[in-house]
Design a protein around this motif. Structure first.
Motif, PDB file in Angstrom:
ATOM      1  N   ASN A  17     -11.107  -6.496  -9.262  1.00  0.00           N
ATOM      2  CA  ASN A  17     -11.858  -6.043  -8.087  1.00  0.00           C
ATOM      3  C   ASN A  17     -11.502  -4.611  -7.714  1.00  0.00           C
ATOM      4  OD1 ASN A  17     -13.456  -8.312  -7.477  1.00  0.00           O
ATOM      5  ND2 ASN A  17     -11.703  -9.355  -6.611  1.00  0.00           N
ATOM      6  N   ILE A  18     -10.224  -4.261  -7.811  1.00  0.00           N
ATOM      7  CA  ILE A  18      -9.788  -2.898  -7.506  1.00  0.00           C
ATOM      8  C   ILE A  18     -10.342  -1.930  -8.550  1.00  0.00           C
ATOM      9  CG2 ILE A  18      -7.760  -1.396  -7.353  1.00  0.00           C
ATOM     10  CD1 ILE A  18      -6.303  -3.966  -6.182  1.00  0.00           C
ATOM     11  N   GLY A  19     -10.382  -2.347  -9.804  1.00  0.00           N
ATOM     12  CA  GLY A  19     -10.986  -1.521 -10.846  1.00  0.00           C
ATOM     13  C   GLY A  19     -12.445  -1.230 -10.553  1.00  0.00           C
ATOM     14  N   ARG A  20     -13.157  -2.243 -10.116  1.00  0.00           N
ATOM     15  CA  ARG A  20     -14.570  -2.063  -9.764  1.00  0.00           C
ATOM     16  C   ARG A  20     -14.702  -1.096  -8.585  1.00  0.00           C
ATOM     17  NH1 ARG A  20     -18.939  -6.928  -8.790  1.00  0.00           N
ATOM     18  NH2 ARG A  20     -20.702  -5.572  -8.325  1.00  0.00           N
ATOM     19  N   LEU A  21     -13.834  -1.232  -7.598  1.00  0.00           N
ATOM     20  CA  LEU A  21     -13.830  -0.316  -6.458  1.00  0.00           C
ATOM     21  C   LEU A  21     -13.572   1.116  -6.926  1.00  0.00           C
ATOM     22  CD1 LEU A  21     -13.781   0.050  -3.292  1.00  0.00           C
ATOM     23  CD2 LEU A  21     -11.303  -0.160  -3.503  1.00  0.00           C
ATOM     24  N   CYS A  22     -12.654   1.286  -7.853  1.00  0.00           N
ATOM     25  CA  CYS A  22     -12.344   2.625  -8.377  1.00  0.00           C
ATOM     26  C   CYS A  22     -13.558   3.237  -9.070  1.00  0.00           C
ATOM     27  CB  CYS A  22     -11.149   2.572  -9.336  1.00  0.00           C
ATOM     28  SG  CYS A  22      -9.571   2.304  -8.509  1.00  0.00           S
ATOM     29  N   VAL A  23     -14.270   2.460  -9.846  1.00  0.00           N
ATOM     30  CA  VAL A  23     -15.475   2.979 -10.504  1.00  0.00           C
ATOM     31  C   VAL A  23     -16.497   3.390  -9.445  1.00  0.00           C
ATOM     32  CG1 VAL A  23     -17.436   2.405 -11.989  1.00  0.00           C
ATOM     33  CG2 VAL A  23     -15.126   1.689 -12.642  1.00  0.00           C
ATOM     34  N   GLY A  24     -16.696   2.539  -8.443  1.00  0.00           N
ATOM     35  CA  GLY A  24     -17.682   2.807  -7.404  1.00  0.00           C
ATOM     36  C   GLY A  24     -17.344   3.996  -6.518  1.00  0.00           C
ATOM     37  N   THR A  25     -16.055   4.307  -6.381  1.00  0.00           N
ATOM     38  CA  THR A  25     -15.629   5.424  -5.530  1.00  0.00           C
ATOM     39  C   THR A  25     -15.156   6.626  -6.349  1.00  0.00           C
ATOM     40  OG1 THR A  25     -13.373   4.542  -5.339  1.00  0.00           O
ATOM     41  CG2 THR A  25     -14.979   3.892  -3.630  1.00  0.00           C
ATOM     42  N   GLU A  26     -15.341   6.550  -7.658  1.00  0.00           N
ATOM     43  CA  GLU A  26     -14.917   7.607  -8.569  1.00  0.00           C
ATOM     44  C   GLU A  26     -13.445   7.948  -8.378  1.00  0.00           C
ATOM     45  OE1 GLU A  26     -17.814  10.743  -8.020  1.00  0.00           O
ATOM     46  OE2 GLU A  26     -19.260   9.695  -9.281  1.00  0.00           O
ATOM     47  N   SER A  27     -12.627   6.905  -8.353  1.00  0.00           N
ATOM     48  CA  SER A  27     -11.181   7.039  -8.232  1.00  0.00           C
ATOM     49  C   SER A  27     -10.524   6.645  -9.541  1.00  0.00           C
ATOM     50  CB  SER A  27     -10.657   6.124  -7.116  1.00  0.00           C
ATOM     51  OG  SER A  27     -11.253   6.434  -5.880  1.00  0.00           O
ATOM     52  N   ARG A  28      -9.315   7.145  -9.776  1.00  0.00           N
ATOM     53  CA  ARG A  28      -8.545   6.778 -10.968  1.00  0.00           C
ATOM     54  C   ARG A  28      -7.655   5.587 -10.642  1.00  0.00           C
ATOM     55  NH1 ARG A  28      -7.555  12.416 -10.729  1.00  0.00           N
ATOM     56  NH2 ARG A  28      -8.787  13.528 -12.259  1.00  0.00           N
ATOM     57  N   LEU A  29      -7.486   4.700 -11.592  1.00  0.00           N
ATOM     58  CA  LEU A  29      -6.581   3.561 -11.432  1.00  0.00           C
ATOM     59  C   LEU A  29      -5.376   3.767 -12.330  1.00  0.00           C
ATOM     60  CD1 LEU A  29      -6.012   0.767 -10.208  1.00  0.00           C
ATOM     61  CD2 LEU A  29      -7.261  -0.228 -12.147  1.00  0.00           C
ATOM     62  N   HIS A  30      -4.188   3.578 -11.773  1.00  0.00           N
ATOM     63  CA  HIS A  30      -2.935   3.695 -12.507  1.00  0.00           C
ATOM     64  C   HIS A  30      -2.232   2.343 -12.410  1.00  0.00           C
ATOM     65  CE1 HIS A  30      -3.263   8.143 -12.582  1.00  0.00           C
ATOM     66  NE2 HIS A  30      -3.897   7.939 -11.445  1.00  0.00           N
ATOM     67  N   LEU A  31      -1.945   1.736 -13.555  1.00  0.00           N
ATOM     68  CA  LEU A  31      -1.289   0.424 -13.604  1.00  0.00           C
ATOM     69  C   LEU A  31       0.122   0.587 -14.145  1.00  0.00           C
ATOM     70  CD1 LEU A  31      -4.207  -1.680 -15.138  1.00  0.00           C
ATOM     71  CD2 LEU A  31      -3.563  -1.481 -12.719  1.00  0.00           C
ATOM     72  N   ILE A  32       1.101   0.117 -13.360  1.00  0.00           N
ATOM     73  CA  ILE A  32       2.495   0.217 -13.771  1.00  0.00           C
ATOM     74  C   ILE A  32       2.998  -1.152 -14.194  1.00  0.00           C
ATOM     75  CG2 ILE A  32       4.822   0.828 -13.044  1.00  0.00           C
ATOM     76  CD1 ILE A  32       3.554   2.836 -11.110  1.00  0.00           C
ATOM     77  N   HIS A  33       3.477  -1.228 -15.420  1.00  0.00           N
ATOM     78  CA  HIS A  33       3.981  -2.468 -16.013  1.00  0.00           C
ATOM     79  C   HIS A  33       5.350  -2.821 -15.448  1.00  0.00           C
ATOM     80  CE1 HIS A  33       1.071  -3.174 -19.376  1.00  0.00           C
ATOM     81  NE2 HIS A  33       0.722  -1.951 -19.009  1.00  0.00           N
ATOM     82  N   PRO A  34       5.729  -4.096 -15.526  1.00  0.00           N
ATOM     83  CA  PRO A  34       5.008  -5.164 -16.201  1.00  0.00           C
ATOM     84  C   PRO A  34       3.850  -5.702 -15.349  1.00  0.00           C
ATOM     85  CG  PRO A  34       7.041  -6.029 -15.289  1.00  0.00           C
ATOM     86  CD  PRO A  34       7.030  -4.539 -15.034  1.00  0.00           C
ATOM     87  N   LEU A  35       2.783  -6.072 -16.023  1.00  0.00           N
ATOM     88  CA  LEU A  35       1.637  -6.702 -15.379  1.00  0.00           C
ATOM     89  C   LEU A  35       1.807  -8.214 -15.466  1.00  0.00           C
ATOM     90  CD1 LEU A  35      -1.262  -4.584 -16.951  1.00  0.00           C
ATOM     91  CD2 LEU A  35       0.141  -4.047 -14.954  1.00  0.00           C
ATOM     92  N   GLY A  36       1.261  -8.928 -14.502  1.00  0.00           N
ATOM     93  CA  GLY A  36       1.346 -10.382 -14.507  1.00  0.00           C
ATOM     94  C   GLY A  36       0.238 -11.030 -15.314  1.00  0.00           C
ATOM     95  N   PHE A  37      -0.421 -10.278 -16.192  1.00  0.00           N
ATOM     96  CA  PHE A  37      -1.562 -10.767 -16.969  1.00  0.00           C
ATOM     97  C   PHE A  37      -1.771  -9.810 -18.130  1.00  0.00           C
ATOM     98  CE2 PHE A  37      -2.763  -8.191 -13.374  1.00  0.00           C
ATOM     99  CZ  PHE A  37      -3.457  -7.162 -13.957  1.00  0.00           C
ATOM    100  N   LEU A  38      -2.602 -10.206 -19.072  1.00  0.00           N
ATOM    101  CA  LEU A  38      -2.988  -9.325 -20.171  1.00  0.00           C
ATOM    102  C   LEU A  38      -4.149  -8.454 -19.708  1.00  0.00           C
ATOM    103  CD1 LEU A  38      -2.902 -11.891 -23.119  1.00  0.00           C
ATOM    104  CD2 LEU A  38      -1.157 -10.201 -22.503  1.00  0.00           C
TER     105      LEU A  38
END
Length: 149
Positions: A17-38
């Protein structure tokens, strides 16, 4: 562009959902590991729908790797329910970094101690916190309102 940082996100639907929000607002998403999913988790893709292919996303092995790419630490804003200052009191700028912690415990003391700006989202005493996807939407919405969509 705003930079949205998720530190060790645990729930794929929220990140989608946050990724979709980033696309819609032309924002960059930064994910810091470890992630709780693949990252190819079907729930992540389902939440992001077909927008995920348009997402400007960068992954980091850990917080220290991410910190190395920040050009100005004074423009990093960490969200914490324990902060004294509201995100509504900030003058956001294009390029700011908005940082959110993992769903279960938020940001660690070690991460919080590395930056000066800690912000809260005002809320009723009847709840402990908002869902992270909602929290990101609140703050991004205000930042984009100030900057101009």
């Amino acid at each position: 562009m705003l930079n949205i940082v998720l530190v060790e996100p645990e729930i794929p639907n929220n990140t989608g959902n946050i990724g979709r929000l980033c696309v819609g607002t032309e924002s960059r998403l930064h994910l810091i590991h470890p992630l709780g999913f693949l990252i190819d988790d079907k729930n992540l893709k389902r939440s992001g729908l077909d927008y995920w292919v348009h997402l400007n996303v960068t992954e980091y092995a850990n917080v220290n790797e991410w910190i190395k790419v920040i050009p100005d630490k004074s423009r990093v804003f960490l969200m914490s329910s324990h902060a004294q200052k509201s995100y509504l009191e900030i003058d956001f700028q294009d390029g700011d970094w908005l940082v959110f912690g993992k769903e279960s415990v938020g940001l660690s003391k070690e991460v919080l101690d590395q930056f000066d700006h800690h912000l809260k989202i005002p809320m009723s005493d009847l709840i402990r916190s908002f869902n992270i996807a909602n929290s990101v939407a609140f703050v991004v919405g205000e930042a984009k309102r100030q900057i101009g969509l």
